[in-house]
Design a protein around this motif. Structure first.
Motif, mmCIF file in Angstrom:
data_model
loop_
_atom_site.group_PDB
_atom_site.id
_atom_site.type_symbol
_atom_site.label_atom_id
_atom_site.label_comp_id
_atom_site.label_asym_id
_atom_site.label_seq_id
_atom_site.Cartn_x
_atom_site.Cartn_y
_atom_site.Cartn_z
ATOM 1 N N ALA A 159 0.860 -1.181 0.000
ATOM 2 C CA ALA A 159 0.000 0.000 0.000
ATOM 3 C C ALA A 159 0.896 1.231 0.000
ATOM 4 C CB ALA A 159 -0.912 0.010 1.222
ATOM 5 N N PRO A 160 0.637 2.205 -0.860
ATOM 6 C CA PRO A 160 1.491 3.405 -0.899
ATOM 7 C C PRO A 160 1.381 4.190 0.406
ATOM 8 C CG PRO A 160 0.162 3.201 -2.906
ATOM 9 C CD PRO A 160 -0.378 2.218 -1.928
ATOM 10 N N PRO A 161 2.491 4.479 1.086
ATOM 11 C CA PRO A 161 2.418 5.089 2.415
ATOM 12 C C PRO A 161 1.966 6.534 2.407
ATOM 13 C CG PRO A 161 4.696 4.917 1.686
ATOM 14 C CD PRO A 161 3.871 4.192 0.676
ATOM 15 N N ASN A 162 2.042 7.211 1.253
ATOM 16 C CA ASN A 162 1.606 8.603 1.217
ATOM 17 C C ASN A 162 0.102 8.735 1.022
ATOM 18 O OD1 ASN A 162 2.038 7.573 -1.420
ATOM 19 N ND2 ASN A 162 2.088 9.635 -2.281
ATOM 20 N N LEU A 163 -0.606 7.601 0.928
ATOM 21 C CA LEU A 163 -2.058 7.659 0.733
ATOM 22 C C LEU A 163 -2.832 7.120 1.940
ATOM 23 C CD1 LEU A 163 -2.371 6.428 -2.990
ATOM 24 C CD2 LEU A 163 -2.119 8.763 -2.139
ATOM 25 N N TYR B 103 -0.642 4.039 9.663
ATOM 26 C CA TYR B 103 0.287 2.969 9.326
ATOM 27 C C TYR B 103 -0.078 1.659 10.026
ATOM 28 C CZ TYR B 103 3.114 6.841 7.562
ATOM 29 O OH TYR B 103 3.549 7.947 6.884
ATOM 30 N N ALA B 104 -0.438 1.759 11.300
ATOM 31 C CA ALA B 104 -0.726 0.543 12.067
ATOM 32 C C ALA B 104 -1.922 -0.207 11.494
ATOM 33 C CB ALA B 104 -0.981 0.903 13.531
ATOM 34 N N LEU B 105 -2.951 0.522 11.064
ATOM 35 C CA LEU B 105 -4.132 -0.109 10.465
ATOM 36 C C LEU B 105 -3.744 -0.891 9.213
ATOM 37 C CD1 LEU B 105 -7.275 -0.373 10.261
ATOM 38 C CD2 LEU B 105 -7.220 1.705 8.850
ATOM 39 N N ARG C 145 7.462 4.369 12.213
ATOM 40 C CA ARG C 145 6.051 3.957 12.274
ATOM 41 C C ARG C 145 5.897 2.469 12.008
ATOM 42 N NH1 ARG C 145 2.704 8.404 12.451
ATOM 43 N NH2 ARG C 145 1.271 6.873 13.343
ATOM 44 N N THR C 146 6.757 1.935 11.150
ATOM 45 C CA THR C 146 6.744 0.488 10.906
ATOM 46 C C THR C 146 7.184 -0.256 12.159
ATOM 47 O OG1 THR C 146 7.236 0.870 8.567
ATOM 48 C CG2 THR C 146 7.625 -1.350 9.402
ATOM 49 N N ARG C 147 8.197 0.279 12.829
ATOM 50 C CA ARG C 147 8.704 -0.334 14.060
ATOM 51 C C ARG C 147 7.629 -0.333 15.149
ATOM 52 N NH1 ARG C 147 13.491 1.398 13.373
ATOM 53 N NH2 ARG C 147 13.108 3.455 14.256
ATOM 54 N N GLU C 148 6.823 0.721 15.208
ATOM 55 C CA GLU C 148 5.744 0.794 16.191
ATOM 56 C C GLU C 148 4.739 -0.338 16.007
ATOM 57 O OE1 GLU C 148 4.096 4.640 15.667
ATOM 58 O OE2 GLU C 148 5.801 5.695 16.569
#
Length: 859
Positions: free
Chosen positions: A316-320, A325-327, A362-365
């Motif tokens: 999924a493109p992270p800017n959209l 991020y967690a969802l 945010r990925t690490r979270e």
């Protein structure tokens, strides 16, 4: 409450679908459509089971707890397009580009400068974005291409990809929109991966006025699915995906995912699936349409994960994702796609990329480590051939971690030559196979990568099933026989089909009619040619499922001849009276793009008088794609190098329904036809062929004959038609339990007779194959309408590798004996069915067409 709101699934339906997802049970389209509507607690349930599937896949891939991304630059090669998508802000018009001081395309220097800046920042991917074939809509685009010396936009894409490789070391990922099979062959050698979003399979969104894709020829779902299938057939690591929220229903959204699953199951070529949410943009026709909600995006990601399985790479493109991020991670993605520290997302310019450090945090979270990958995924790097062209391997290896296949994050790209592999024409392997095939035989009945190179056998079995049901024929055979005898050119399709199904006395009558027609057309003489086959390599990764000749380079029976060995064999053949060498080989990944020119030139330099009959249409397309030449230019260059005519092989059955069962990566019927017509226009004549008796039916034979007759009426370039009965013994499609064990005697007689009848008066020479039928069988075909026995061959490995029992050569006396069996005289001919010079006849008679030290004929 048990009833759903209008358009919403019932609670029972949702509960049942969620349980099936948790239990890992295969979902159907209706259940997937229900799950796409999961929200709140239902979505959390669905996401949890999807995440477990994702985690199992990462564990199996050897990178547990890792989510990947690609560090890249965007290169918007042109913002012109022939399509009119109602949500797109990327595409513009020539006038606006001029007003803003831009050209119709980025210049080569602009392309390289963007890539060079990216390389300095540690980027490793150059994502080429552009509109579909703008020259078809905008004269300004056509003028720019003409002025800069490019046939079309894709030729410019190819040239710029090479410059980026050579001058910066970035790996190109090409997104040029809809591509033909031939386009994929052109671009595969210059980019480790290609891509095109499927977006949706909802045809109404394309066909109905007001739909988001109305007026966009390249957005027809059937066209885009064909691109994905052609990419699979061509072993191209391919990126695709769905765009949600543009007006499709949940059922249509589910169907798109199921179509991606079908293609991935069959070809294993989809390297990642992007699930992208629609975002409305100002100044577009769809500016007032609501954005796809993020829970809707998460539900689609989770359903995609369940449908595509643990091995899928879902992005999924992270800017959209509005920082949710967690969802998104929780729903089952394992990749964030391309993130650029330099260039904006030119498709969504209003949405800046997150900083990579921020994305990592945010990925690490969410409990995952962020790791950089290359544009081509580790799985495809590990697979090697045929997925990566040898000319790209040095560029990929310079940036890939040899242990994981991910990017070496400390690697700074630098330009490397894009050039042919060093091996070239180096003799290797079992170069004596043309002799030892008759004594020692082949090492095994199948190549070592049998389970992988041909695609999924179960999917193929399902695909083949409908074509295996014989068609019932109700036409009057007596009426058809009368028409064939009176005027075969006026046979209707129904009458022709009736005759193709004929048996017993009707078949005897048909063969008699064909024999009479043969006598009236070409007389009683049976012709043959003193020729030598030279199959210069059997290394091939095309994946033709009927072929037992092709080998991997590491297989025990693999071989490649040097240019000197090719020339030596031609010289030997000349010494014993040959007028022709017939040369074909596997699609060897390491042979240079100029290989075919070199082969023809080597023969002509050694034996100037030899007719070079060489290179099937598949080889022609391969040569053109590797050199970047058009078919016409490539064939012109081949003719200048010494090519005199081409074999009309690689035809099999000119019906893609059958071809895509028989072959994985071979050229489509339309491309075969284009090659042959182009050759004829250039004065290169060809034979024509049909291989039958596998997964085909008489209706396919009829279509094939009609196609050949139409081509001949247009070009007059065919010298003959050659019947090629399928040899089943070692054929992969037979070993997999899908094909029939070759044609019956009835089939052979009917095909030969109907070739004479249906091709009359356009193709007058009908050749039968002693290699495949033996002496008695060939004689029977001479009594059924054939007039030619082909050649002495001197060596024959293709049919012998497949399991033919009739040897590798025949002497002139052997061929005359077959004609005698049929009660007919025999005479030699040239390739073009002319008179053989007396000197050649005398040389052949003196040696009886035998090479020195030929082995005895196999039993």
């Amino acid at each position: 409450m048990t009833d759903a709101q209008p358009g919403r699934p019932t609670e029972n339906a949702m509960r049942r679908a969620l349980k099936r997802a948790r239990d890992g049970v295969a979902l159907d389209t209706a259940e997937a459509a229900v799950l796409l509507q999961a929200r709140g607690e239902q979505l959390r349930d669905l996401s949890a089971s999807a995440a477990r599937v994702r985690d199992a896949g990462l564990e199996a891939a050897g990178r547990p707890g890792v989510i990947t991304y690609s560090k890249k630059v965007f290169i918007p090669l042109t913002r012109l397009c022939r399509d009119r998508c109602h949500y797109c802000t990327f595409v513009t018009v020539p006038g606006k580009l001029r007003r803003e001081g831009h050209g119709m395309y980025l210049s080569p220097d602009e392309v390289v400068e963007v890539a060079r800046q990216g390389a300095a920042l540690g980027c490793k991917e150059a994502l080429f974005t552009l509109g579909d074939r703008p020259e078809d809509r905008w004269p300004e685009a056509r003028e720019w291409l003409d002025a800069h010396g490019y046939d079309d936009t894709l030729a410019y894409v190819r040239a710029m990809a090479i410059r980026v490789l050579e001058e910066t070391g970035l790996l190109p990922h090409l997104n040029p929109g809809v591509m033909s099979w031939t386009d994929l062959q052109r671009l595969k050698p210059v980019a480790p991966s290609l891509g095109m979003m499927l977006e949706t399979t909802a045809t109404r969104l394309w066909s109905e006025p007001g739909g988001p894709h109305h007026g966009s020829p390249d957005k027809e779902p059937a066209v885009r699915l064909r691109v994905l299938e052609d990419a699979g057939r061509s072993a191209v690591p391919f990126t695709t995906g769905v765009l949600i929220g543009i007006g499709e229903s949940y059922e249509e959204r589910a169907d798109a995912l199921f179509q991606l699953r079908r293609i991935q199951r069959q070809y294993q070529s989809i390297q990642e699936v992007i699930v992208q949410n629609f975002r409305a943009k100002p100044d577009t026709a769809m500016r007032a349409m609501p954005d796809a909600e993020l829970e809707e995006l998460a539900a689609c990601i989770a359903v995609a994960r369940h449908l595509l399985g643990p091995a899928a790479r879902i992005q999924a493109p992270p800017n959209l994702v509005d920082s949710e991020y967690a969802l998104i991670v929780g729903a089952g993605i394992d990749d964030w796609g391309g993130v650029s520290p330099l260039t904006p997302d030119h498709v969504n310019p209003e949405r800046p990329w997150p900083h990579i450090d921020q994305l990592a945090e945010r990925t690490r979270e969410s409990g995952f480590e962020l790791r950089e990958r290359l544009t081509v995924y580790p799985e495809f790097i590990a697979r090697g051939e045929p997925w990566l062209d040898p000319r790209l391997l040095p560029h990929v290896r310079a940036l890939a971690d040899p242990a994981t296949g991910l990017a070496r994050e400390d690697a700074l790209p630098k330009g490397l030559p894009w050039q042919e592999p060093d091996e070239g024409f180096t003799a290797s392997g079992r170069t004596d196979l043309h002799r030892t095939i008759d004594t020692e035989g082949r090492t095994g009945d199948r190549r070592a990568d049998f389970d992988a190179v041909y695609g999924d056998w179960e999917a193929l079995r399902e695909q083949a099933a409908p074509g295996m049901v014989p068609q019932r024929i109700d036409s009057d055979v007596r009426e058809a026989l009368a028409q064939a005898a009176d005027d075969p050119t006026r046979l209707s399709d129904d009458q022709a089909l009736a005759l193709l199904h004929a048996d017993g006395p009707a078949l005897d009558a048909l063969c008699g009619i064909a024999d009479d027609l043969r006598r009236a057309t070409v007389g009683d003489e049976v012709t043959y040619i003193v020729t030598r086959n030279i199959n210069f390599t059997n290394v091939c990764y095309t994946g033709c499922r009927f072929c037992a000749f092709a080998q991997r380079r590491t297989d025990a029976d693999a071989y490649t001849l040097s240019l000197d060995q090719v020339a030596d064999r031609a010289a030997q053949a000349w010494e014993v009276g040959a007028t022709e060498v017939c040369m074909q080989g596997g699609i060897h990944p390491d042979l240079p793009g100029t290989a075919y020119f070199d082969i023809a030139r080597a023969v002509k330099e050694r034996v100037p008088g030899m007719h070079v009959h060489a290179f099937s249409p598949m080889e022609v397309v391969n040569g053109a794609s590797r050199t970047g030449l058009s078919l016409r230019d490539w064939l012109t260059a081949a003719k200048e190098a010494g090519l005199d005519s081409i074999p009309g092989t690689a035809a099999e059955i000119l019906d893609d329904e059958v071809r895509w069962v028989l072959t994985k990566g071979k050229l489509p019927a339309a491309d075969w036809i284009e090659v042959v017509k182009t050759a004829h226009e250039l004065g290169l004549r060809s034979s024509s062929t049909m291989m039958y008796g596998h997964v085909d039916q008489p209706r396919h034979w009829l279509g094939h004959f009609r196609t050949l007759a139409a081509i001949q009426q247009e070009t007059g370039g065919f010298t003959e038609f050659v019947t090629l009965p399928f040899i089943h013994t070692n054929a992969p499609v037979y070993l997999a339990g899908i094909a029939r064990p070759g044609p019956t005697t009835r089939d052979n007689r009917a095909v030969t007779a109907m070739a004479r009848v249906l091709l009359h008066p356009h193709i007058t020479n009908i050749q039968t194959s002693w290699v495949k039928l033996g002496a008695e069988g060939a004689a029977e075909m001479l009594r059924s309408g054939a007039n030619d026995l082909g050649g002495t061959l001197m060596e024959e490995t293709i049919s012998r590798m497949a399991g033919s029992r009739y040897g590798s050569y025949r002497s002139i006396e052997d061929l005359r004996a077959i004609a005698t069996l049929a009660g007919r005289p025999a005479k030699p001919r040239t390739t073009l069915y002319g008179e053989v010079p007396a000197e050649r006849v005398a040389a052949a008679e003196a040696s009886d067409g035998h090479l020195p030290q030929l082995l005895p004929l196999a039993d």
